[in-house]
Design an enzyme around this catalytic site. Structure first.
Site, PDB file in Angstrom:
ATOM      1  N   ARG A 137     -62.209  48.976 -37.624  1.00 54.40           N
ATOM      2  CA  ARG A 137     -63.543  49.267 -38.154  1.00 54.40           C
ATOM      3  C   ARG A 137     -63.570  49.544 -39.670  1.00 54.40           C
ATOM      4  NH1 ARG A 137     -65.236  47.350 -33.425  1.00 54.40           N
ATOM      5  NH2 ARG A 137     -65.265  48.822 -31.713  1.00 54.40           N
ATOM      6  N   HIS A 178     -54.315  42.952 -31.183  1.00 59.60           N
ATOM      7  CA  HIS A 178     -55.771  42.975 -31.016  1.00 59.60           C
ATOM      8  C   HIS A 178     -56.305  44.390 -31.139  1.00 59.60           C
ATOM      9  CE1 HIS A 178     -59.431  41.250 -28.621  1.00 59.60           C
ATOM     10  NE2 HIS A 178     -59.795  42.160 -29.491  1.00 59.60           N
ATOM     11  N   PRO A 187     -70.055  48.322 -26.347  1.00 61.34           N
ATOM     12  CA  PRO A 187     -68.934  47.918 -25.494  1.00 61.34           C
ATOM     13  C   PRO A 187     -67.602  48.091 -26.222  1.00 61.34           C
ATOM     14  CG  PRO A 187     -69.929  45.982 -26.473  1.00 61.34           C
ATOM     15  CD  PRO A 187     -70.677  47.162 -27.012  1.00 61.34           C
ATOM     16  N   ASP A 205     -56.999  45.521 -27.352  1.00 59.56           N
ATOM     17  CA  ASP A 205     -58.432  45.475 -27.710  1.00 59.56           C
ATOM     18  C   ASP A 205     -58.933  46.901 -27.969  1.00 59.56           C
ATOM     19  OD1 ASP A 205     -61.536  44.023 -26.391  1.00 59.56           O
ATOM     20  OD2 ASP A 205     -60.861  44.550 -28.409  1.00 59.56           O
ATOM     21  N   HIS A 258     -65.656  53.465 -30.465  1.00 59.46           N
ATOM     22  CA  HIS A 258     -67.060  53.744 -30.785  1.00 59.46           C
ATOM     23  C   HIS A 258     -67.224  55.267 -30.709  1.00 59.46           C
ATOM     24  CE1 HIS A 258     -68.193  49.527 -30.554  1.00 59.46           C
ATOM     25  NE2 HIS A 258     -67.491  49.438 -29.450  1.00 59.46           N
TER      26      HIS A 258
HETATM   27  N1  LIG Z   1     -64.249  44.313 -26.646  1.00 56.95           N
HETATM   28  C1  LIG Z   1     -65.361  44.948 -26.830  1.00 56.95           C
HETATM   29  O1  LIG Z   1     -66.022  45.326 -25.870  1.00 56.95           O
HETATM   30  N2  LIG Z   1     -65.823  45.194 -28.059  1.00 56.95           N
HETATM   31  C2  LIG Z   1     -65.248  44.695 -29.301  1.00 56.95           C
HETATM   32  C3  LIG Z   1     -65.784  43.330 -29.612  1.00 56.95           C
HETATM   33  C4  LIG Z   1     -65.131  42.307 -28.736  1.00 56.95           C
HETATM   34  O2  LIG Z   1     -63.896  42.204 -28.775  1.00 56.95           O
HETATM   35  O3  LIG Z   1     -65.862  41.654 -28.031  1.00 56.95           O
HETATM   36  C5  LIG Z   1     -65.593  45.618 -30.420  1.00 56.95           C
HETATM   37  O4  LIG Z   1     -65.301  45.268 -31.573  1.00 56.95           O
HETATM   38  O5  LIG Z   1     -66.169  46.677 -30.144  1.00 56.95           O
HETATM   39 ZN   LIG Z   2     -61.740  42.794 -29.427  1.00 56.41          ZN
HETATM   40 ZN   LIG Z   3     -63.382  40.387 -27.722  1.00 52.45          ZN
END
Ligand SMILES: NC(=O)N[C@@H](CC(=O)O)C(=O)O
Ligand SMILES: [Zn+2]
Ligand SMILES: [Zn+2]
Length: 523
Positions: A76, A72, A408, A390, A394
């Protein structure tokens, strides 16, 4: 057949020389020290006896783990490469001990057409120094079938962005695509489509956010309001619904970034139910087998043969029928077993909403960090299939726009292994569970058959760890473009000191060597 240079053939002819050997290596759950040899990118031998090779690395009795696999990440690329790219992201992966990643489809454009999927494969092939799988986005049935033939690791649904009534259609389309593709290729179950979900309910999030924004003047909307805006209930309702759709349509379901005990309990219950059904099926088939053999052999053979051809006919018809039946009725225990699997992120494992005090919207992520008492913890790891970081980069500017407008997402590739090795040093988890959560299970669940373990014949993917090295994360040494983390002042004990991908060293003592070409991997 590609001609390899004469000297390599000469070495091969001698038969003794390997390309690489890791000597004086410690392996998890094995006593003593080992030689691990590599040939043509594969693990050739694991022995206590000395092995020779062109390149010999003395591991000095450190632990050698299977290369880490992250199911995960958000690299980008294309479209948002100012945040991260397959180059910077894969360098960060190598620096964190990862040799394989699986990238998410929320790029620009979305990775939800066969054309965009192929384009992303090309980009990743050109830029990634680690092996890569790709999750697909969602589209109409025709597009789903075309993408399915490219073997995406899964079809990703951001349930926090979908109306409930569209979700049923999405699950149904994926199951129809799987059935149609397999009936066109009837010889084997060649296509096994999997859905991964971001499990948060859109309506609950919208209602709560609306309500909190209205109270802005009274409450001032501190960053922790983000945890109230996306309450645990939003995850519980969404995970429950996703599991009911997976049952209804017999489709494998992987739940991303699980963050609440209640949702974990629901997933565990369904996993147990599927496990029991699987066992019933297995014992039934075994029972049938013993019954048949008990009958006299000879007469049985011809009848059995005619029966067999009929039963195979009936079976295929039955499976298709049961699948068709599945679409409209509740599950029958004869249905194909659908797997429910779960992942957790390092931040949902180790942090809770208290951290907003210190890090504000740097710690803003979806799902949000949970309030104390609702969150999961290291003690829950035994019930979770894998870690998915995850890794969601950003820019710093995008992270500092207040509770509602900040982007987020938290980057984790270069922190997660040290965070977990620190837990090993604290005695809260075993070193072997790191390989299970970050290599074995992701490889097994996403069908990466050549990866996940240190076994002869598998890809020569390794991470060498120094269990004793202590320190604090230094963002200046990170390769990700996202120079922020809520773990900034975390004192870790344990770190990756070397990463090897298909027999090539891609990180040595914190220096990433970018000359490796990652390859596309799939089930
Ligand atoms: N996890 C996050 O807070 N952000 C993820 C999108 C997502 O997985 O919801 C992202 O692509 O920035
Ligand atoms: Zn994600
Ligand atoms: Zn997510």
């Amino acid at each position: 057949m590609n001609i390899i240079s004469y000297e390599k053939i000469k070495i091969k002819m001698e038969g003794t020389m390997n390309d690489l050997v890791l000597k004086n290596s410690k392996l998890v759950n094995k006593s003593g020290s080992y030689y691990v040899s590599v040939n043509d990118g594969k693990i050739a031998n694991i022995s206590k006896q000395p092995l020779k090779a062109d390149v010999e690395i003395d591991i000095n009795e450190k632990f050698v783990l299977p290369g880490l696999i992250d199911p995960h990440v958000h690299f980008r690329d294309p479209g948002l490469t100012y945040k991260e790219s397959f180059k910077s992201g894969s360098f960060a992966a190598a620096n964190g001990g990862f040799t394989t990643i699986i990238d998410m489809p929320n790029t620009v454009p979305q990775t939800n057409t066969a054309e965009n999927f192929k384009e992303k494969m090309k980009i990743a092939k050109n830029k990634s120094i680690v092996d890569f799988g790709l999750h697909s986005g969602i589209n109409n049935l025709e597009e789903i079938k075309k993408i399915a033939e490219l073997k995406p690791s899964s079809f990703k649904i951001f349930m926090d962005l979908e109306e409930d009534n569209s979700l049923d259609t999405i699950f149904r389309n994926i199951s129809i695509a799987e059935r149609d593709l397999n009936s066109e290729n009837s010889k084997s179950q060649k296509f096994n489509l999997k859905i991964t979900v971001h499990g948060e309910n859109k309506a609950i999030i919208e209602d709560n956010t609306e309500r909190l924004k209205k109270m802005e003047c009274i409450r001032g909307n501190a960053p922790i309001d983000y945890s109230y805006a996306r309450p645990s209930k939003a995850e519980v309702v969404s995970v429950k619904y996703a599991i009911s759709l997976a049952k209804k349509y017999n489709i494998d379901l992987h739940i991303c970034h699980l963050s609440t005990k209640e949702a974990l309990d629901i997933a565990k219950l369904e996993q147990k139910r599927q496990y029991d059904i699987d066992n019933t099926l297995k014992s039934k088939t075994k029972q049938n087998k013993t019954d048949n053999t008990l009958k006299s052999k000879t007469t049985q053979n011809n009848t059995k043969n005619t029966l067999k051809s009929k039963t195979t006919q009936n079976n295929t018809k039955n499976t298709l029928k049961s699948k068709r039946k599945q679409e409209n009725t509740t599950e029958s225990y004869k249905s194909k077993i659908h797997n429910i699997t779960t992942e957790i992120t390092p931040h949902h494992l180790l942090l809770d909403s208290d951290v907003f005090d210190k890090y504000g919207t740097i710690a803003k992520t979806n799902p949000p960090l949970r309030l104390k008492g609702e969150n999961l913890a290291v003690t829950d790891l035994g019930d979770i299939d894998m870690i998915g970081t995850d890794h969601a980069p950003h820019t710093l500017e995008e992270k500092e726009r207040g509770v509602w407008n900040s982007a987020p997402g938290i980057p984790n590739l270069e922190t997660v292994l040290s965070l977990l090795l620190t837990e090993v040093n604290k005695g809260s988890i075993e070193l072997s569970s790191i390989s299970k959560l970050l290599s074995e299970n992701p490889a097994k669940i996403f069908g990466l058959k050549n990866k996940g373990n240190i076994e002869v014949g598998k890809d020569a993917d390794f991470v060498v760890v120094d269990l004793k090295k202590e320190g604090k994360f230094n963002l200046d040494n990170f390769y990700t473009k996202a120079k922020y983390t809520p773990f900034e002042n975390y004192e870790y004990k344990g770190i990756a000191i070397m990463t090897i991908s298909n027999g090539n060293i891609i990180m040595n003592d914190g220096d990433v060597i970018g000359n490796n070409e990652g390859k596309y991997v799939h089930y």
